[in-house]
Each structure stands twice: as C-alpha cells, then as structure tokens.
Scaffold this active site. Structure first.
Site, PDB file in Angstrom:
ATOM      1  N   ASP A  40      26.920  74.202 -27.202  1.00 63.88           N
ATOM      2  CA  ASP A  40      26.219  75.261 -27.736  1.00 63.88           C
ATOM      3  C   ASP A  40      27.158  75.686 -28.881  1.00 63.88           C
ATOM      4  O   ASP A  40      28.378  75.529 -28.860  1.00 63.88           O
ATOM      5  CB  ASP A  40      25.942  76.152 -26.785  1.00 63.88           C
ATOM      6  CG  ASP A  40      24.967  75.911 -25.933  1.00 63.88           C
ATOM      7  OD1 ASP A  40      24.179  75.240 -25.982  1.00 63.88           O
ATOM      8  OD2 ASP A  40      24.837  76.561 -24.566  1.00 63.88           O
ATOM      9  N   LYS A  41      26.519  76.468 -29.853  1.00 66.71           N
ATOM     10  CA  LYS A  41      27.426  76.933 -31.082  1.00 66.71           C
ATOM     11  C   LYS A  41      28.487  77.757 -30.773  1.00 66.71           C
ATOM     12  O   LYS A  41      29.635  77.608 -31.160  1.00 66.71           O
ATOM     13  CB  LYS A  41      26.305  77.790 -32.038  1.00 66.71           C
ATOM     14  CG  LYS A  41      26.924  78.252 -33.303  1.00 66.71           C
ATOM     15  CD  LYS A  41      25.848  78.983 -34.051  1.00 66.71           C
ATOM     16  CE  LYS A  41      26.696  79.603 -35.219  1.00 66.71           C
ATOM     17  NZ  LYS A  41      25.647  80.229 -36.089  1.00 66.71           N
TER      18      LYS A  41
END
Length: 233
Positions: free
Chosen positions: A58-59
């Site tokens: 995930d970012k």
C-alpha cells in the site's frame, strides 16, 4: 540522472529489491490518478531498464518491495507470490493490547474498495506475535486517562489486498494511521504524540527459496519506529 534515488536492498540478474518509503505508490493507480511519482518509474529511471513489480505494498506502507528484471523471472516469481511460496514479515503498531500471539483466519472480499456483499470471499490467514506494549499519557476515550498500543510482528500467509489492515480491524485492534480501516481519533492522537503521521505498517523481510538456498531480504524499520517512552511488556 533520476529525480530520486531509491535504496537498493538486493540486486542480482533476476531480482531487485528496494526499501520503499512510506507515501510512495508502487505503480500508477486509478485511485491516485494525479500521482505520477511511483516506485516503478523511479527505479526504472535509476537502473535504466524495464522492470516488473512482483507484489504490492500500500502507498502508506514502507519496506521490502521486489521487482523482476526480466519476463521469465516475472512469471516464475509472480507465481511463487500467488501460491504463497514467499514468506513475508511485517511490523505494525495497533490500537490496544492484543493477545501475545494468535492467528486470524477470516475470509475476505476480493476488493476492499467495494461493498463486501455480493463479492466472493477468499481464504485469508494472518499470524501475529506481540513484541511490546505501550501505555501513552493521553486520553482518546473519556473513560480512560491513558491510551494503549502494541507493536506487532505479522506474517500474512495469504496475499489479499489490505489483508493485515482488515484482519486487525476484525479483531478490534486496527492499525494506527489507517485512514480506511482504523480509528481517526487514535490516528490523530498518536500522530501528535510521536510527531509522525503515517500508516504504521512496515514490510520488514521477504524470504524466497532459490536454487542456491533461501534468499532473505531485510529492511530495518526507520528511526520513527523507536518509540518513547520505553515499552512495557
């Protein structure tokens, strides 16, 4: 010269691993259509070659991220990830004090961005072990003058999207800094206390079986993970 240099953790003829900073996308996404700075583009520019991302972080997640350097390696290692033949360990900060260790076995809908109803449920299993507990001197709930958090070692045995985040929400110990599956009041309180606003999830190691033995790639957590005051176990 590339606009930003990513820290390489491993480089051989088939694989390259980086220590992905929190806040960096892995590759272009429809959810962040305005964001053109990605790990894939930065690393392609840095190495001057085409690359294939082998998995997703995930970012907001930092840590070990792997890319293949050729199409054959992309197929082989991509299949290894899909079949669960790659061991991954994460570090996470969660709300409350979970059990010392345990397993979360909860099937998850395929796409966490869509309503769960009507989606197929995929088998999903996560092991965890508590490393330390903290009781910090600020209230989030008016019933308690302090707030409790725990540092966890997490091993997902399957690779569903947002699996760790969704599983810890399921056991009522959501990850701190998780805007989607967490608790906003705790996210804000901890960000103020630590002076850091991020998703508290770090991909600490990846292990792959190769012809010459087990390859273990490690990204030590950054200095922001050295919490104060000292942990109370």
């Amino acid at each position: 010269m590339p606009e930003e240099i990513l820290r390489l953790l491993h480089l051989d003829a088939n694989l390259v691993a980086i220590d992905k900073p929190a806040g960096l996308l892995v590759h272009p996404s429809g959810l962040d259509a305005h964001e053109h700075r990605t790990a894939l583009k930065l690393l392609r520019d840095q190495l001057g070659e085409w690359l294939w991302p082998l998995h997703r972080l995930d970012k907001g997640t930092s840590g070990v991220l792997l890319f293949a350097r050729n199409a054959t390696a992309a197929r082989e290692w991509g299949l290894a990830f899909e079949e669960g033949r790659v061991a991954k360990r994460y570090r996470a900060l969660v709300r409350g004090w979970p059990d010392a260790e345990g397993t979360i076995d909860q099937a998850l809908a395929r796409d966490p961005e869509l309503p769960s109803e009507g989606q197929p449920r995929l088998p999903s299993v996560t092991h965890y072990r508590r490393l330390a507990t903290f009781e910090w001197p600020f209230p989030v709930d008016a019933r308690h003058p302090t707030s409790r958090y725990a540092l966890m070692e997490v091993e997902p045995l399957t690779g569903r999207r947002h699996q760790i985040r969704r599983h810890f929400k399921h056991i009522a110990h959501p990850l701190v800094g998780d805007a989607t599956h967490g608790k906003g009041a705790h996210n804000r309180a901890v960000a103020e206390w630590l002076g850091v606003q991020r998703l508290w999830l770090h991909a600490e190691s990846v292990e792959l079986a190769t012809a010459s033995g087990v390859l273990r790639i490690v990204a030590e957590p950054g200095p922001e993970w050295r919490f104060s005051p000292a942990p109370r176990s």
